[in-house]
Motif scaffolding. Structure first.
Motif, PDB file in Angstrom:
ATOM      1  N   VAL A  38       0.850  -1.194   0.000  1.00 51.52           N
ATOM      2  CA  VAL A  38       0.000   0.000   0.000  1.00 51.52           C
ATOM      3  C   VAL A  38       0.884   1.243   0.000  1.00 51.52           C
ATOM      4  CG1 VAL A  38      -1.710   1.321   1.309  1.00 51.52           C
ATOM      5  CG2 VAL A  38      -1.846  -1.170   1.280  1.00 51.52           C
ATOM      6  N   ILE A  40       0.289   5.483   0.063  1.00 51.71           N
ATOM      7  CA  ILE A  40      -0.699   6.566   0.140  1.00 51.71           C
ATOM      8  C   ILE A  40       0.022   7.885  -0.102  1.00 51.71           C
ATOM      9  CG2 ILE A  40      -2.489   7.694   1.515  1.00 51.71           C
ATOM     10  CD1 ILE A  40      -2.498   5.275   3.378  1.00 51.71           C
TER      11      ILE A  40
ATOM     12  N   LEU B  16       4.699   6.827   7.138  1.00 46.15           N
ATOM     13  CA  LEU B  16       4.960   8.032   6.367  1.00 46.15           C
ATOM     14  C   LEU B  16       6.463   8.036   6.053  1.00 46.15           C
ATOM     15  CD1 LEU B  16       3.272  10.608   5.682  1.00 46.15           C
ATOM     16  CD2 LEU B  16       4.175  11.626   7.747  1.00 46.15           C
ATOM     17  N   THR B  39       7.660  22.238   6.555  1.00 47.36           N
ATOM     18  CA  THR B  39       7.000  21.275   5.684  1.00 47.36           C
ATOM     19  C   THR B  39       7.824  21.097   4.411  1.00 47.36           C
ATOM     20  OG1 THR B  39       4.967  22.250   6.508  1.00 47.36           O
ATOM     21  CG2 THR B  39       4.763  20.719   4.647  1.00 47.36           C
ATOM     22  N   HIS B 124       4.516  22.690  -2.947  1.00 44.91           N
ATOM     23  CA  HIS B 124       3.209  22.464  -2.325  1.00 44.91           C
ATOM     24  C   HIS B 124       3.072  23.294  -1.060  1.00 44.91           C
ATOM     25  CE1 HIS B 124       2.069  19.081  -4.872  1.00 44.91           C
ATOM     26  NE2 HIS B 124       3.287  18.604  -4.734  1.00 44.91           N
ATOM     27  N   SER B 125       4.143  23.380  -0.268  1.00 49.68           N
ATOM     28  CA  SER B 125       4.083  24.154   0.975  1.00 49.68           C
ATOM     29  C   SER B 125       5.354  24.972   1.156  1.00 49.68           C
ATOM     30  CB  SER B 125       3.895  23.252   2.194  1.00 49.68           C
ATOM     31  OG  SER B 125       3.608  21.945   1.849  1.00 49.68           O
ATOM     32  N   THR B 176       8.771  15.910  -1.160  1.00 50.29           N
ATOM     33  CA  THR B 176       7.386  15.822  -0.686  1.00 50.29           C
ATOM     34  C   THR B 176       6.758  14.460  -0.939  1.00 50.29           C
ATOM     35  OG1 THR B 176       7.133  18.156  -1.062  1.00 50.29           O
ATOM     36  CG2 THR B 176       5.100  16.913  -0.846  1.00 50.29           C
ATOM     37  N   ARG B 177       6.928  13.892  -2.131  1.00 52.47           N
ATOM     38  CA  ARG B 177       6.248  12.643  -2.483  1.00 52.47           C
ATOM     39  C   ARG B 177       6.843  11.412  -1.790  1.00 52.47           C
ATOM     40  NH1 ARG B 177       1.321  14.158  -3.643  1.00 52.47           N
ATOM     41  NH2 ARG B 177       1.284  15.746  -5.257  1.00 52.47           N
ATOM     42  N   HIS B 180       5.906  12.794   2.503  1.00 50.83           N
ATOM     43  CA  HIS B 180       4.475  12.820   2.782  1.00 50.83           C
ATOM     44  C   HIS B 180       3.712  11.743   2.017  1.00 50.83           C
ATOM     45  CE1 HIS B 180       4.194  17.020   4.813  1.00 50.83           C
ATOM     46  NE2 HIS B 180       4.898  16.127   5.489  1.00 50.83           N
ATOM     47  N   ALA B 181       4.327  10.594   1.845  1.00 52.45           N
ATOM     48  CA  ALA B 181       3.596   9.434   1.320  1.00 52.45           C
ATOM     49  C   ALA B 181       3.781   8.305   2.325  1.00 52.45           C
ATOM     50  CB  ALA B 181       4.139   9.035  -0.042  1.00 52.45           C
ATOM     51  N   HIS B 182       2.706   7.533   2.533  1.00 51.37           N
ATOM     52  CA  HIS B 182       2.815   6.346   3.377  1.00 51.37           C
ATOM     53  C   HIS B 182       3.169   5.151   2.513  1.00 51.37           C
ATOM     54  CE1 HIS B 182       0.423   8.677   6.296  1.00 51.37           C
ATOM     55  NE2 HIS B 182       0.904   7.847   7.199  1.00 51.37           N
ATOM     56  N   GLY B 183       4.004   4.273   3.031  1.00 48.07           N
ATOM     57  CA  GLY B 183       4.293   3.038   2.329  1.00 48.07           C
ATOM     58  C   GLY B 183       4.486   1.921   3.329  1.00 48.07           C
ATOM     59  N   THR B 254       9.573   5.113  -9.313  1.00 50.76           N
ATOM     60  CA  THR B 254       8.245   4.487  -9.435  1.00 50.76           C
ATOM     61  C   THR B 254       7.490   5.073 -10.629  1.00 50.76           C
ATOM     62  OG1 THR B 254       7.468   6.014  -7.727  1.00 50.76           O
ATOM     63  CG2 THR B 254       7.939   3.768  -7.034  1.00 50.76           C
ATOM     64  N   GLU B 338       6.885  19.006 -10.022  1.00 56.50           N
ATOM     65  CA  GLU B 338       7.280  17.660  -9.628  1.00 56.50           C
ATOM     66  C   GLU B 338       7.145  16.680 -10.789  1.00 56.50           C
ATOM     67  OE1 GLU B 338       4.830  16.465  -6.386  1.00 56.50           O
ATOM     68  OE2 GLU B 338       3.009  16.451  -7.559  1.00 56.50           O
TER      69      GLU B 338
END
Lengths: 203, 638
Positions: A38, A40, B16, B39, B124-125, B176-177, B180-183, B254, B338
């Motif tokens: 997963v 997100i 995160l 951020t 983004h921020s 940021t990607r 601030h992305a969960h994996g 990716t 980005e």
């Protein structure tokens, strides 16, 4: 239940403060524990100040996908607010996409100050239906008000997502994640909200 | 913050990117962590702060990024493992110290120092999308760039070993990607710190003689390059002789895999993933350049890898065939914003002359016809109950009453929302942390050169400590006639309410001495006034008075807690607020919803009266004082 596409691309959208990131985590964790990779994606920082917020979930058995969904490639959109649902359809929609959307609008700051018009609710609904293969609607905000806590709109919407049966997401798995996330004193309300979401979804 | 230490090694957790970096540091046995929030970097130290006592490590919010690297380097000089995190803009603040540091190295006591910088492509921020990879060359520090959360954790752990071995600080670049992305991340074992901090006083770490130290550092980087040439973090996926070779890093990895998959090109396009970016592993890359004649470099913002690929192709021209290199220079990849799967899909399609359409024309048409006319932007503005909304109203009133063309210089924080599309647009200039004070200091010295425009600089409480103090001292010393407006909301609001030296508590929630902004300003020789931003009349009058005082710098501190923090602490609304329909004149006035724009104020067009949206209103009561018809009423909630 296996996922219908691999990767399965889900967008969860709403307005800053609706708890969009929290439910992305609940859904993501529940799916990860069933064995999926997963990822997100989300942007936050300035997001609690009433801006448009969305998360992207990539669910796969193959590998860890990047957080960004290519244009027009969402399979499922969970919308906590109707204008935001349509905004996401504009970017990620396609003839096969399924939407599960809250019908209650949150006016933009431009609409509140009457510098522009927030779109008519029935027009919004029509557009969402037109751009989706299937569109479910639920008055999550109305239900939440009846429960006496507008804060549970997001949980009602997770319930609606489970109720739509469009994703390999089990109620028990989500409930487990909720036990891991919320103070136990808040669980009665949240479990009730989840149940109401499952039972009140309409095509 | 999530508990990142509760789960057992060997299990997976959805982390995160920033939490993965924090976990990697714990698995490396980090001892000392410091940062200034920004951020998208804040959750690294924020997460570590929540587990600091449990693990037995030091975690602090430092006053700014330069101080953060200095304090963490002291731990490294004493044989410990230090971690520093910052956003891209913070790297510029820390650069002076970082540029020197590897000239001396971080000491011979077995310490390590990892500097994590989180860039923000697409801004983004942020108010820039500076590509900090270039600082690696200025400061001669090894540069690593992870591609996902799992690798962020693993690479962080490895980078500490590398730093210890090389005795120099290493640079882990996030973005940021990733941050601030969960994996899903497979966890390793956490190492609790065991070493005692000891500095060997017979040693001297001084960059002189600079040129010979610089030469030694260059030799050291050659050794790092050797390590990078065979690093297992770099990898290739694809056919033996790719028609096109994509070379990528970071989120380009990716995105590239997805582009190849989308266009069904796995038989003809290969992807070379670089994680150890500098010193550039040229020998390793040349091996793959030999396999093809067409290369697409897929990276974010600047052509950093692209420049090295061109260099490598030239250096190895005896074995590498003449190459077509596609990227920023050729116009195939955008040098701003980005990287996305779509950007690579379209670049590949153009290179290979393929047709690609993300969705059917009929659907595209339906989007244009149905969605486009309805979708309006959702602008951002201050939260209901935010003290800044009132502060900016007073500022606007005072400038109008003063009558002169007052120059307003804003700063970085929630008050920057002033310049967003629906904001009151009072700030004329906004740049970086502390430049509200610095620029105002300059404008305040222009009177002898003909200026009749008094300046007002703006900063927040955290910004004041971070970078405004030297500018204010400069204003005293050089007799600048400026006014500094300190919007003190008791937190580093925009980045997630982190404490700072004015809040009386540390990152680990221990009590701390409060550094008083007013005492500090008075001590350096400023005239200081303190007010409540909700007192609009009083604030306006004070500001007018200060603008007329041309005798050196003046400071007005407007103090009221961030509403989000207050609500979290007090869990209650101070007032019940409603509108008296007898007194409200609706759109004939419209001041509250058109000008003041609190999101809790709603004009009902049918009745032509304003209503308070109960579910939005935090009950702050400030709108009672802004209504020209005294139609808004408040009542204490007991």
């Amino acid at each position: 239940m296996a996922i219908s596409c691999d990767p399965l691309n889900v967008v969860i959208c709403g307005v800053g403060g609706q708890g969009n990131i929290l439910i992305s985590g609940l859904i993501g964790n529940a799916l990860m524990k069933t064995g999926y990779h997963v990822t997100i994606g989300e942007t936050f920082g300035a997001s609690q100040r009433g801006g448009a917020v969305f998360s992207t979930l990539r669910i796969s058995t193959k590998r860890r996908y990047g957080p960004l969904i290519p244009q027009g490639k969402a399979h499922l959109i969970l919308g906590l607010e109707p204008l935001e649902t349509l905004r996401m359809l504009q970017q990620y929609g396609n003839p096969g996409v399924v939407c599960v959307a809250n019908t209650h609008p949150i006016l933009t700051i431009g609409a509140l100050s009457e510098k522009e018009e927030y779109p008519d609710s029935s027009e919004l609904k029509k557009a969402i239906v037109k751009l989706s293969r299937l569109a479910w609607f639920v008055d999550a905000t109305g239900i939440a008000s009846k429960l006496g806590a507008t804060i549970v709109v997001n949980i009602i919407m997770v319930g609606a997502l489970i109720g739509s049966d469009q994703i390999a997401l089990k109620k028990e798995d989500v409930e487990n994640e909720m036990w891991n996330t919320f103070p136990h004193g808040k669980m009665k309300l949240n479990l009730r909200a989840l149940e109401m979401g499952i039972n009140n979804i309409k095509l | 913050m999530r508990d990142i230490v509760g789960q057992r090694a060997g299990t997976s957790a959805l982390l995160l990117g920033n939490e993965a970096i924090a976990r990697g540091a714990l698995e490396a046995g980090v001892d000392f962590c410091a940062a200034y929030p920004g951020t998208p970097s804040s959750e690294i130290i924020g997460t570590l702060a929540t587990v600091a006592k449990n693990i037995g490590i030091h975690v602090e919010w430092s006053v700014n990024e330069k101080v953060a690297v200095e304090v963490a380097a002291s731990a490294a000089f004493s044989g410990l493992r230090g971690l520093v995190a910052m956003k891209n803009a913070g790297a510029s603040v820390a650069m002076d110290f970082l540029t020197h540091l590897n000239l001396t190295g971080i000491g011979d006591e077995g310490g390590a120092l990892l500097v994590v910088v989180c860039d923000d492509p697409q801004a983004h921020s942020s108010d820039d999308e500076a590509d900090t990879r270039w600082i690696t060359k200025i400061a001669s520090a090894p540069l690593l760039e992870p591609t996902d959360a799992q690798e962020a954790k693993d690479l962080t752990r490895w980078a500490f070993d590398l730093s210890e071995k090389l005795k120099c600080w290493c640079f882990l670049r996030s973005y940021t990607r990733l941050s601030h992305a969960h994996g899903d991340v497979k966890l390793g074992k956490i190492l609790r710190p065991e070493k005692k901090a000891v500095f060997n006083t017979s040693k001297h770490y001084i960059p002189f003689p600079t040129t010979s130290k610089h030469a030694i550092l260059h030799e050291k980087m050659l050794k790092v390059q050797e390590v990078f040439e065979s690093s297992p973090f770099n990898s290739y996926t694809g056919p033996e002789q790719p028609e096109v070779l994509i070379i990528c890093s970071g989120s380009g990895w990716t995105c590239s895999l997805e582009a190849v998959e989308t266009l069904d090109l796995s038989e003809s396009v290969g992807v070379l993933r670089l994680v150890t970016l500098w010193p550039f592993p040229s020998k390793f890359v040349a091996k793959y350049l030999k396999l093809t004649t067409r290369v697409l470099v897929a990276e974010e913002v600047d052509p950093f890898i692209e420049a090295h690929v061109r260099e490598t192709a030239t250096s190895y021209s005896n074995t590498v065939l003449p190459l077509e290199i596609y990227g920023k220079d050729s116009g195939h990849m955008n040098p701003v914003g980005e990287i996305t799967p779509d950007r690579i899909i379209y670049a590949l399609a153009e290179i290979l002359k393929l047709q690609y359409q993300s969705r059917e024309t009929s659907y595209e048409q339906a989007v244009q016809d149905t969605a486009k006319p309805l979708v309006i932007n959702r602008g951002m503005l201050w939260c209901p109950g935010c003290p800044h909304r009132a502060s900016f109203l007073s500022l606007k009133k005072a400038i109008k009453r003063d009558g002169r063309k007052v120059v307003v210089i804003g700063d970085i924080g929630c008050y920057t929302l002033d310049v967003f599309p629906y904001g009151p647009h009072q700030s004329n200039i906004v740049h970086c942390m502390g430049s509200g004070a610095g620029s105002a200091c300059g404008f305040g010295q222009l009177a002898p050169l003909g200026s009749g425009q008094p300046p007002i600089g703006i900063c927040g409480d955290s910004t004041f400590f971070h970078a405004s103090i030297p500018a204010l001292i400069n204003a005293v010393y050089n007799k600048s006639s400026m006014t500094l407006l300190v919007l003190d909301n008791g937190a580093t609001g925009m980045t997630g309410f982190q404490p700072h030296p004015g809040t009386g508590r540390t990152a680990t929630q221990d009590p701390a001495p409060v550094v008083s902004i007013e005492n500090l300003c008075r001590a350096i020789g400023c005239r200081v006034e303190v007010g409540d931003p909700f007192d609009i009349k009083g604030t306006t009058a004070t500001l007018c008075k200060l603008l007329k005082d041309e005798n050196g710098p003046k400071v007005l501190i407007l103090r009221r807690k961030c509403e989000l923090v207050r609500m979290k602490e007090e869990r209650t609304r101070p007032y019940r607020v409603w509108v008296d329909p007898e007194k409200c004149v609706g759109e004939k006035c419209g001041f509250c919803y058109r000008e003041f724009q609190c999101p809790a104020l709603f004009h009902d067009k049918e009745t032509d009266k304003v209503q308070i949206l109960e579910e939005v209103c935090p009950g702050c009561g400030v709108c009672v004082d802004i209504c020209p018809y005294k139609a808004i009423v408040k009542e204490d909630i007991k």
